[in-house]
Design an enzyme around this catalytic site. Structure first.
Site: not given
Lengths: 246, 304
Positions: B23, B72, B74, B130, B165, B192, B217, B243-244
């Site tokens: 996402s 960020s 947001g 988030c 998540k 996340n 990343g 995750g990356g």
């Protein structure tokens, strides 16, 4: 589109400013940019404005500012670069009007204006910190009807800001459009000057960028009260639609 | 290529392959669909949807860090109505599953979004993690009791399977994973972003206007793999691991750790065709290893 491009020419324009020519098959428009992978150890691409395009050869220039541009500058003729582009919305040359068009560039903001000046009849006002930083003067002279150089310290050309030169030039009342790229305070002042005089003006903006294609919503600027994506809605915006209040 | 079975199932929803977009990294699919056919993906997970439009944080919103990205944004988005009217119809043109990531500021807002999405999408991913918004987001995601409550109440409004998540910004991710399970989650996605900060030493100012942001990343991949493995050990829920991931072998690593599917995030920011390329690389990996079905790879980690 993603392209693997061969560097055919590398030149150093001045301390820390490099000029590359690469093979590139997609014809860009003045004001568009490319998004370049800089090399090992640098994760994100770096957006760089297009300085010129001629029969399959794309020219771009950049200053070494951080790790990404430092890695990029380490490339040599014959090396390959992974380049996304051309991207973004370029200059609107249809609204230049009947009169003179003026391009105003500050420092490394001059590059996209050269490509534009090859397409429409312009005068150029170019500003640099000092004499040693003055670059591309001859390039602009070959395509513009007049070139005015200003330096911050007065070591070359006019002693002062490009906005002072612009204000003086506009007194003749023959200018109907202004295209600018440079530091934010310069662009903010150009927006004010052109708005006061009712002259059509476009600004090429810069922002820290992610994907470069409009997907990640990272490189925003305020335009008419809302965040617009510099990579997709710009990088060229109508000056009156840019909010500099932040 | 056709001899390898790439299909996986997330809570009864069959994905033609395990590659999903993370996402926020491909918007709502419009832009990357010019680089490859989204039908190549197992699912597209859209950018976080809030009930009303959100303008997001001030720029700069991104900074590069060693092998990573700090962001960020947001939750800038045009709101639920816009999604339903515009983005959804475009995504339906593709033969792929649609995951709606929802990120309401309150439990009630998440319930309303989930309710109004109905069965217009294939799966809902509840973002309780988030790091870039003060209200909601991570405030829910780090407290197991809150995770359980929000999961329960949103699940109650969901007509499609619910993915929760999880945030990695916790001491023990198995606690929030179990809480989501108890709340009725049908699947879990993790991780996340990790909260991070970058300071410009010349100006002494944080690079992000928001001061802090979410790190993603390759820099976070070992943390993500470890957490996927831990969560896979403690629940039977299907996991979307992320995750990356920037290569097919990275995707394989998450599946070996216990993920059913994987999401590609930061890689999309660097390479718009990353999802397709990673899918092809994963297929090559399976061929090379003589594994006929990707589901046979899941959870095959040989712990020392």
């Amino acid at each position: 589109m993603k392209n693997i491009c061969k560097i055919i020419k590398k030149t150093q324009l001045c301390k820390e400013v490099f000029d590359f020519e690469v093979e590139f098959s997609h014809r860009p428009l003045p004001g568009q940019f490319i998004h370049v992978l800089c090399g090992d150890g640098v994760f994100l691409r770096r957006p760089i404005s297009i300085c010129d395009y001629n029969e399959g050869i794309l020219r771009f220039s950049f200053a070494v500012r951080g790790e990404g541009t430092k890695r990029l500058a380490n490339h040599n003729e014959g090396d390959m670069l992974d380049i996304l582009g051309p991207l973004g919305r370029g200059f609107d040359t249809g609204k230049s009007g009947e009169g003179t068009a003026v391009v105003v560039g500050g420092g490394i903001g001059i590059f996209p204006l050269y490509f534009l000046s090859k397409r429409i009849k312009t005068e150029a006002i170019l500003g640099f910190r000092t004499k040693d930083a003055v670059i591309m003067e001859d390039d602009f002279k070959s395509v513009c009807s007049a070139v005015h150089i200003a330096t911050d310290d007065g070591s070359y050309g006019f002693h002062g800001l490009v906005t002072d030169v612009l204000q003086g030039r506009l007194e003749k009342a023959d200018v109907t459009s202004v295209y600018a790229c440079g530091p934010m305070p310069m662009m903010k002042e150009i927006k004010r000057i052109t708005e006061d005089m009712g002259i059509f003006c476009q600004l090429s903006l810069e922002q820290r960028m992610g994907c470069g294609i409009g997907a990640c919503s990272v490189c925003v600027c305020k335009s008419k009260g809302e965040y617009k994506k510099v990579c997709q809605n710009g990088p060229v915006f109508n000056a009156r639609e840019v909010d500099f209040d932040e | 290529m056709n001899d390898i079975d790439l299909t996986v199932s997330i809570a009864g929803v069959t994905l033609k392959n395990p590659i999903v977009t993370a996402s926020g990294t491909v918007g709502n699919g419009w832009e990357i669909s010019r680089y490859y056919d989204l039908s190549e993906l197992g699912a597209v997970c859209v950018k976080s949807i809030t009930l009303n439009p959100r303008e997001g944080n001030r720029p700069p919103r991104i900074a590069e860090t060693p092998s990573g990205i700090l962001n960020s944004v947001g939750l800038q988005n045009k709101g639920l109505d816009f999604f339903l009217k515009n983005d959804l119809n475009n995504l339906r043109k593709f033969d792929t599953k649609i995951i709606a990531n929802i990120s309401g500021g309150t439990i009630e807002e998440n319930c309303e979004i989930a309710g109004r999405l109905g069965n217009e999408v294939d799966l809902i991913e509840l973002n309780v993690s988030c790091p870039n918004v003060k209200q909601g987001g991570i405030a829910f995601g780090t407290n197991p009791a809150m995770v359980k409550e929000i999961t329960q109440r949103v699940k109650d409004k969901c007509k499609v399977p619910l993915i929760v998540k999880l945030s990695p910004n916790v001491t023990d991710i198995t606690e929030t994973a179990k809480a989501a399970r108890q709340g009725g989650a049908d699947a879990l996605s993790l991780i996340n972003t990790l909260i991070g900060m970058k300071i410009d030493v010349n100006t002494a100012k944080p690079v992000l206007a928001n001061n802090i942001g979410g790190l993603s990343g390759p820099a976070i991949r070992p943390i993500a793999v470890r957490m996927v493995w831990q969560v896979a050990c403690c629940t039977d829920l299907p996991i979307i691991g992320m995750g990356g991931i920037i290569s097919g072998e990275d995707a394989a690593e998450f599946i070996i750790a216990g993920a059913t599917a994987v999401a590609v995030g930061s890689a999309n920011i660097v390479n718009p065709a990353a999802g397709l390329e990673i899918k092809n690389q994963l297929t090559d990996y399976l061929k090379r290893k003589g594994i006929q079905s990707v589901s046979k790879l899941r959870g095959t980690v040989k712990i020392n």
